[in-house]
Write a protein that holds these residues in place. Sequence first.
Motif, PDB file in Angstrom:
ATOM      1  N   ASP A 174      20.670  12.398   1.583  1.00 44.19           N
ATOM      2  CA  ASP A 174      20.084  11.068   1.779  1.00 44.19           C
ATOM      3  C   ASP A 174      19.937  10.316   0.450  1.00 44.19           C
ATOM      4  O   ASP A 174      19.879  10.912  -0.621  1.00 44.19           O
ATOM      5  CB  ASP A 174      18.732  11.184   2.495  1.00 44.19           C
ATOM      6  N   ILE A 175      19.878   8.985   0.569  1.00 42.89           N
ATOM      7  CA  ILE A 175      19.876   8.122  -0.623  1.00 42.89           C
ATOM      8  C   ILE A 175      18.603   8.254  -1.457  1.00 42.89           C
ATOM      9  O   ILE A 175      18.630   7.994  -2.654  1.00 42.89           O
ATOM     10  CB  ILE A 175      20.139   6.640  -0.253  1.00 42.89           C
ATOM     11  N   VAL A 176      17.490   8.691  -0.830  1.00 38.85           N
ATOM     12  CA  VAL A 176      16.249   8.864  -1.593  1.00 38.85           C
ATOM     13  C   VAL A 176      16.372  10.079  -2.511  1.00 38.85           C
ATOM     14  O   VAL A 176      16.101  10.004  -3.713  1.00 38.85           O
ATOM     15  CB  VAL A 176      15.024   8.995  -0.657  1.00 38.85           C
ATOM     16  N   ASN A 177      16.806  11.211  -1.950  1.00 36.26           N
ATOM     17  CA  ASN A 177      16.938  12.424  -2.755  1.00 36.26           C
ATOM     18  C   ASN A 177      18.057  12.320  -3.787  1.00 36.26           C
ATOM     19  O   ASN A 177      18.024  12.988  -4.810  1.00 36.26           O
ATOM     20  CB  ASN A 177      17.119  13.658  -1.870  1.00 36.26           C
ATOM     21  N   LEU A 178      19.046  11.481  -3.502  1.00 35.44           N
ATOM     22  CA  LEU A 178      20.106  11.259  -4.494  1.00 35.44           C
ATOM     23  C   LEU A 178      19.603  10.399  -5.659  1.00 35.44           C
ATOM     24  O   LEU A 178      20.268  10.306  -6.683  1.00 35.44           O
ATOM     25  CB  LEU A 178      21.323  10.586  -3.847  1.00 35.44           C
ATOM     26  N   GLY A 179      18.459   9.747  -5.463  1.00 38.38           N
ATOM     27  CA  GLY A 179      17.927   8.899  -6.532  1.00 38.38           C
ATOM     28  C   GLY A 179      18.592   7.536  -6.581  1.00 38.38           C
ATOM     29  O   GLY A 179      18.595   6.870  -7.612  1.00 38.38           O
ATOM     30  N   LEU A 180      19.141   7.103  -5.446  1.00 36.97           N
ATOM     31  CA  LEU A 180      19.843   5.809  -5.402  1.00 36.97           C
ATOM     32  C   LEU A 180      18.893   4.637  -5.185  1.00 36.97           C
ATOM     33  O   LEU A 180      19.250   3.498  -5.463  1.00 36.97           O
ATOM     34  CB  LEU A 180      20.908   5.818  -4.298  1.00 36.97           C
ATOM     35  N   LYS A 197      19.063  11.637 -11.818  1.00 38.51           N
ATOM     36  CA  LYS A 197      18.173  10.896 -10.920  1.00 38.51           C
ATOM     37  C   LYS A 197      17.968  11.622  -9.584  1.00 38.51           C
ATOM     38  O   LYS A 197      17.112  11.263  -8.799  1.00 38.51           O
ATOM     39  CB  LYS A 197      18.724   9.485 -10.674  1.00 38.51           C
ATOM     40  N   MET A 198      18.778  12.647  -9.322  1.00 40.14           N
ATOM     41  CA  MET A 198      18.684  13.366  -8.054  1.00 40.14           C
ATOM     42  C   MET A 198      17.447  14.253  -8.033  1.00 40.14           C
ATOM     43  O   MET A 198      17.019  14.760  -9.070  1.00 40.14           O
ATOM     44  CB  MET A 198      19.928  14.247  -7.830  1.00 40.14           C
ATOM     45  N   SER A 199      16.900  14.438  -6.842  1.00 38.64           N
ATOM     46  CA  SER A 199      15.772  15.361  -6.684  1.00 38.64           C
ATOM     47  C   SER A 199      16.275  16.797  -6.838  1.00 38.64           C
ATOM     48  O   SER A 199      17.480  17.069  -6.770  1.00 38.64           O
ATOM     49  CB  SER A 199      15.143  15.190  -5.298  1.00 38.64           C
ATOM     50  N   ARG A 200      15.331  17.694  -7.026  1.00 39.33           N
ATOM     51  CA  ARG A 200      15.684  19.111  -7.134  1.00 39.33           C
ATOM     52  C   ARG A 200      16.418  19.562  -5.866  1.00 39.33           C
ATOM     53  O   ARG A 200      17.387  20.315  -5.934  1.00 39.33           O
ATOM     54  CB  ARG A 200      14.383  19.906  -7.328  1.00 39.33           C
ATOM     55  N   TYR A 201      15.956  19.075  -4.725  1.00 38.59           N
ATOM     56  CA  TYR A 201      16.603  19.416  -3.439  1.00 38.59           C
ATOM     57  C   TYR A 201      18.077  19.024  -3.433  1.00 38.59           C
ATOM     58  O   TYR A 201      18.937  19.805  -3.061  1.00 38.59           O
ATOM     59  CB  TYR A 201      15.850  18.713  -2.288  1.00 38.59           C
ATOM     60  N   GLU A 219       0.828  -1.203   0.000  1.00 39.49           N
ATOM     61  CA  GLU A 219       0.000   0.000   0.000  1.00 39.49           C
ATOM     62  C   GLU A 219       0.865   1.258   0.000  1.00 39.49           C
ATOM     63  O   GLU A 219       2.013   1.252   0.459  1.00 39.49           O
ATOM     64  CB  GLU A 219      -0.951  -0.015   1.186  1.00 39.49           C
ATOM     65  N   GLU A 220       0.312   2.324  -0.519  1.00 36.90           N
ATOM     66  CA  GLU A 220       1.041   3.588  -0.692  1.00 36.90           C
ATOM     67  C   GLU A 220       1.552   4.145   0.638  1.00 36.90           C
ATOM     68  O   GLU A 220       2.668   4.655   0.722  1.00 36.90           O
ATOM     69  CB  GLU A 220       0.131   4.597  -1.389  1.00 36.90           C
ATOM     70  N   ALA A 221       0.739   4.024   1.699  1.00 36.78           N
ATOM     71  CA  ALA A 221       1.154   4.554   3.010  1.00 36.78           C
ATOM     72  C   ALA A 221       2.400   3.835   3.518  1.00 36.78           C
ATOM     73  O   ALA A 221       3.302   4.464   4.095  1.00 36.78           O
ATOM     74  CB  ALA A 221       0.019   4.416   4.016  1.00 36.78           C
ATOM     75  N   MET A 222       2.463   2.521   3.297  1.00 33.96           N
ATOM     76  CA  MET A 222       3.641   1.762   3.736  1.00 33.96           C
ATOM     77  C   MET A 222       4.864   2.160   2.918  1.00 33.96           C
ATOM     78  O   MET A 222       5.956   2.310   3.454  1.00 33.96           O
ATOM     79  CB  MET A 222       3.357   0.254   3.598  1.00 33.96           C
ATOM     80  N   LYS A 223       4.661   2.347   1.626  1.00 35.66           N
ATOM     81  CA  LYS A 223       5.767   2.774   0.763  1.00 35.66           C
ATOM     82  C   LYS A 223       6.312   4.118   1.240  1.00 35.66           C
ATOM     83  O   LYS A 223       7.527   4.314   1.310  1.00 35.66           O
ATOM     84  CB  LYS A 223       5.287   2.857  -0.688  1.00 35.66           C
ATOM     85  N   GLU A 224       5.407   5.021   1.594  1.00 36.52           N
ATOM     86  CA  GLU A 224       5.822   6.339   2.095  1.00 36.52           C
ATOM     87  C   GLU A 224       6.606   6.196   3.401  1.00 36.52           C
ATOM     88  O   GLU A 224       7.594   6.904   3.611  1.00 36.52           O
ATOM     89  CB  GLU A 224       4.602   7.243   2.318  1.00 36.52           C
ATOM     90  N   SER A 225       6.165   5.292   4.277  1.00 36.79           N
ATOM     91  CA  SER A 225       6.881   5.060   5.545  1.00 36.79           C
ATOM     92  C   SER A 225       8.295   4.556   5.285  1.00 36.79           C
ATOM     93  O   SER A 225       9.254   4.986   5.934  1.00 36.79           O
ATOM     94  CB  SER A 225       6.148   4.042   6.412  1.00 36.79           C
ATOM     95  N   ILE A 226       8.415   3.625   4.349  1.00 40.74           N
ATOM     96  CA  ILE A 226       9.726   3.056   4.030  1.00 40.74           C
ATOM     97  C   ILE A 226      10.630   4.137   3.433  1.00 40.74           C
ATOM     98  O   ILE A 226      11.780   4.300   3.855  1.00 40.74           O
ATOM     99  CB  ILE A 226       9.584   1.855   3.070  1.00 40.74           C
ATOM    100  N   LEU A 227      10.108   4.902   2.475  1.00 33.64           N
ATOM    101  CA  LEU A 227      10.908   5.972   1.874  1.00 33.64           C
ATOM    102  C   LEU A 227      11.284   7.020   2.917  1.00 33.64           C
ATOM    103  O   LEU A 227      12.401   7.541   2.913  1.00 33.64           O
ATOM    104  CB  LEU A 227      10.156   6.617   0.705  1.00 33.64           C
ATOM    105  N   GLY A 228      10.359   7.303   3.833  1.00 32.71           N
ATOM    106  CA  GLY A 228      10.651   8.248   4.911  1.00 32.71           C
ATOM    107  C   GLY A 228      11.804   7.764   5.773  1.00 32.71           C
ATOM    108  O   GLY A 228      12.694   8.543   6.147  1.00 32.71           O
ATOM    109  N   ALA A 229      11.805   6.468   6.093  1.00 32.11           N
ATOM    110  CA  ALA A 229      12.901   5.899   6.884  1.00 32.11           C
ATOM    111  C   ALA A 229      14.212   5.947   6.093  1.00 32.11           C
ATOM    112  O   ALA A 229      15.278   6.245   6.646  1.00 32.11           O
ATOM    113  CB  ALA A 229      12.578   4.458   7.281  1.00 32.11           C
ATOM    114  N   LEU A 230      14.135   5.684   4.792  1.00 31.08           N
ATOM    115  CA  LEU A 230      15.345   5.694   3.963  1.00 31.08           C
ATOM    116  C   LEU A 230      15.915   7.102   3.790  1.00 31.08           C
ATOM    117  O   LEU A 230      17.102   7.256   3.499  1.00 31.08           O
ATOM    118  CB  LEU A 230      15.068   5.056   2.598  1.00 31.08           C
TER     119      LEU A 230
END
Length: 102
Positions: free
Chosen positions: A24-30, A90-94, A2-13
């Motif tokens: 962080d590895i999410v904003n780097l697009g890793l 692949k990196m976020s704008r941030y 579910e989307e909420a769980m995916k958001e929780s996992i990405l938040g932790a990452l």
Amino acid sequence: MEEAMKESILGALENVIDPELGIDIVNLGLVYNIDLDDEGLCTVEMTLTSMGCPMGPQIVDMVKTALAELPEIKETEVNIVWTPPWDKDKMSRYAKIALGVS
């Protein structure tokens, strides 16, 4: 998953910071893909900024530690992949602003 769980996992990452770049590895697009099965096994498919990245094992450990804090996750498996290759697009704008990359 579910989307909420995916958001929780990405938040932790987002708490996993690449030691060399300080982002962080999410904003780097890793992080390419995440999956969570019914048994609580979370599979993270990710890459590193370079094939010879000496921080690879440390980053994998940090991913496992970050996800261990989520009660739904019993075990984490991290698969490092090199396809598709990572690049700065692949990196976020941030992350681009923080690193001064255009």
